[in-house]
Design an enzyme around this catalytic site. Structure first.
Site, PDB file in Angstrom:
ATOM      1  N   ARG A  96       0.461  -3.259 -10.301  1.00 14.16           N
ATOM      2  CA  ARG A  96      -0.388  -2.132  -9.874  1.00 14.16           C
ATOM      3  C   ARG A  96       0.200  -1.377  -8.686  1.00 14.16           C
ATOM      4  O   ARG A  96      -0.157  -0.254  -8.426  1.00 14.16           O
ATOM      5  CB  ARG A  96      -1.803  -2.606  -9.566  1.00 14.16           C
TER       6      ARG A  96
ATOM      7  N   HIS B 166       0.817  -1.226   0.000  1.00 15.83           N
ATOM      8  CA  HIS B 166       0.000   0.000   0.000  1.00 15.83           C
ATOM      9  C   HIS B 166       0.847   1.271   0.000  1.00 15.83           C
ATOM     10  O   HIS B 166       0.379   2.332  -0.393  1.00 15.83           O
ATOM     11  CB  HIS B 166      -0.968  -0.011   1.181  1.00 15.83           C
TER      12      HIS B 166
ATOM     13  N   ARG C  94       2.735  -8.037  -8.465  1.00 12.98           N
ATOM     14  CA  ARG C  94       1.586  -8.500  -9.256  1.00 12.98           C
ATOM     15  C   ARG C  94       1.911  -8.487 -10.733  1.00 12.98           C
ATOM     16  O   ARG C  94       2.726  -7.688 -11.199  1.00 12.98           O
ATOM     17  CB  ARG C  94       0.376  -7.602  -8.986  1.00 12.98           C
TER      18      ARG C  94
HETATM   19  N1  PXP Z   1      -0.755 -12.673   3.036  1.00 10.26           N
HETATM   20  C1  PXP Z   1      -1.030 -12.771   1.727  1.00 10.26           C
HETATM   21  C2  PXP Z   1      -0.654 -14.016   1.019  1.00 10.26           C
HETATM   22  C3  PXP Z   1      -1.627 -11.701   1.025  1.00 10.26           C
HETATM   23  O1  PXP Z   1      -1.914 -11.820  -0.285  1.00 10.26           O
HETATM   24  C4  PXP Z   1      -1.910 -10.507   1.718  1.00 10.26           C
HETATM   25  C5  PXP Z   1      -2.489  -9.337   0.990  1.00 10.26           C
HETATM   26  O2  PXP Z   1      -1.571  -8.845   0.083  1.00 10.26           O
HETATM   27  C6  PXP Z   1      -1.587 -10.457   3.092  1.00 10.26           C
HETATM   28  C7  PXP Z   1      -1.033 -11.559   3.728  1.00 10.26           C
HETATM   29  C8  PXP Z   1      -1.844  -9.237   3.899  1.00 10.26           C
HETATM   30  O3  PXP Z   1      -3.221  -9.017   3.977  1.00 10.26           O
HETATM   31  P1  PXP Z   1      -3.764  -7.680   4.625  1.00 10.26           P
HETATM   32  O4  PXP Z   1      -3.268  -6.561   3.767  1.00 10.26           O
HETATM   33  O5  PXP Z   1      -5.238  -7.846   4.588  1.00 10.26           O
HETATM   34  O6  PXP Z   1      -3.196  -7.598   6.001  1.00 10.26           O
END
Ligand code: PXP
Length: 252
Positions: free
Chosen positions: A48, A9, A44
């Site tokens: 993105r 993010h 990805r």
């Molecule tokens: N683990 C995996 C395999 C993921 O794809 C993600 C999201 O990118 C996360 C953990 C982390 O998820 P969140 O952002 O909801 O904490």
């Protein structure tokens, strides 16, 4: 129990204005300085958020990159070139907002065995993890496919925390984690975990690491990345103390 922080993010924010700020590399160092054990980035197929150069630099400079990736050939090639500390294979759909479900390892064990084999072949190999649903068939397939770790998808539990369905999901997570340990896999967990719902998951099994992104980066908007990571680590350590106390009471 350790913490891996997903910093995708931060890259989303950087890309919003097409410049270099905020820098995912800077974020990687901030989360490690705050006590996280690893930095997770998902390269990805549509790029993105995180880009090729980000993962190369983060892997090289920190040596603690957990690269989330699909099993597509060109992504596997990039990962083999970088050889991060660990890779986590996830399913990937172009239109999804975030990873929606677990990998169907059982559906193609040979394909995944070929991939894990490639990462082990090099002398400085990466540890390989499969992001799967809490499903015993998938746990068994992950073992068969040569993964060292599984990461249990906690998304369904997170969506239903506090409900009867949430309790059922938690039970599945507990059973899958216990079975994985029994057959010699190490167990991580992640997706949708936040400062509240982490407690019950952390209490439920012997996890090596939690991979958390969205809740930490969201909190960081108000208090800074290092403080947000430290708060999550404080919760994980508190749960560890409770588990330790429970074990002592059980043995006395
Ligand atoms: N683990 C995996 C395999 C993921 O794809 C993600 C999201 O990118 C996360 C953990 C982390 O998820 P969140 O952002 O909801 O904490």
């Amino acid at each position: 129990m350790e913490l891996g922080v997903n910093i995708d993010h931060i890259a989303t924010l950087r890309n919003a204005r097409g410049g270099d700020f905020p820098s995912p590399v800077h974020a990687a160092f901030a989360v490690l300085n705050a006590g996280a054990s690893n930095v997770t980035c998902h390269l990805r197929e549509d790029r993105r958020h995180i880009r090729d150069n980000d993962v190369k630099i983060i892997s090289e400079l920190t040596k603690r990159l957990n690269l989330e990736m699909s099993a597509e050939e060109d992504i596997v090639r990039i990962a083999l070139d970088i050889m991060p500390k660990s890779i986590t294979i996830v399913p990937e759909r172009r239109k999804e907002l975030t990873t929606e479900g677990g990998l169907d390892v059982a559906g193609d064990v040979k394909r995944y065995r070929d991939i894990t084999g490639k990462f082990k072949f090099k002398s400085l190999g990466s540890v390989a993890s499969a992001f799967i649903e809490p499903d015993l068939r998938q746990v068994e397939a992950a073992k068969e496919a040569g993964f060292d770790f599984i990461e249990i998808h906690t998304g369904k539990y997170a969506d239903k925390t506090g409900t009867e369905d949430g309790a059922k999901e938690l039970k599945k997570i507990k059973e899958a984690a216990a079975y994985a340990l029994e057959i010699g896999l190490k167990v991580n967990a992640g997706h949708g975990l936040d400062y509240k719902n982490i407690y019950d998951v952390a209490l439920t099994g012997d996890f090596r690491e939690f991979n958390i992104g969205y809740s930490i980066v969201s909190k960081a908007v108000f208090c800074g990345l290092e403080a947000a990571v430290k708060e999550m680590l404080g919760i994980i350590k508190a749960v560890e103390l409770v588990k330790f106390k429970n074990r002592l009471e059980k043995n006395s």
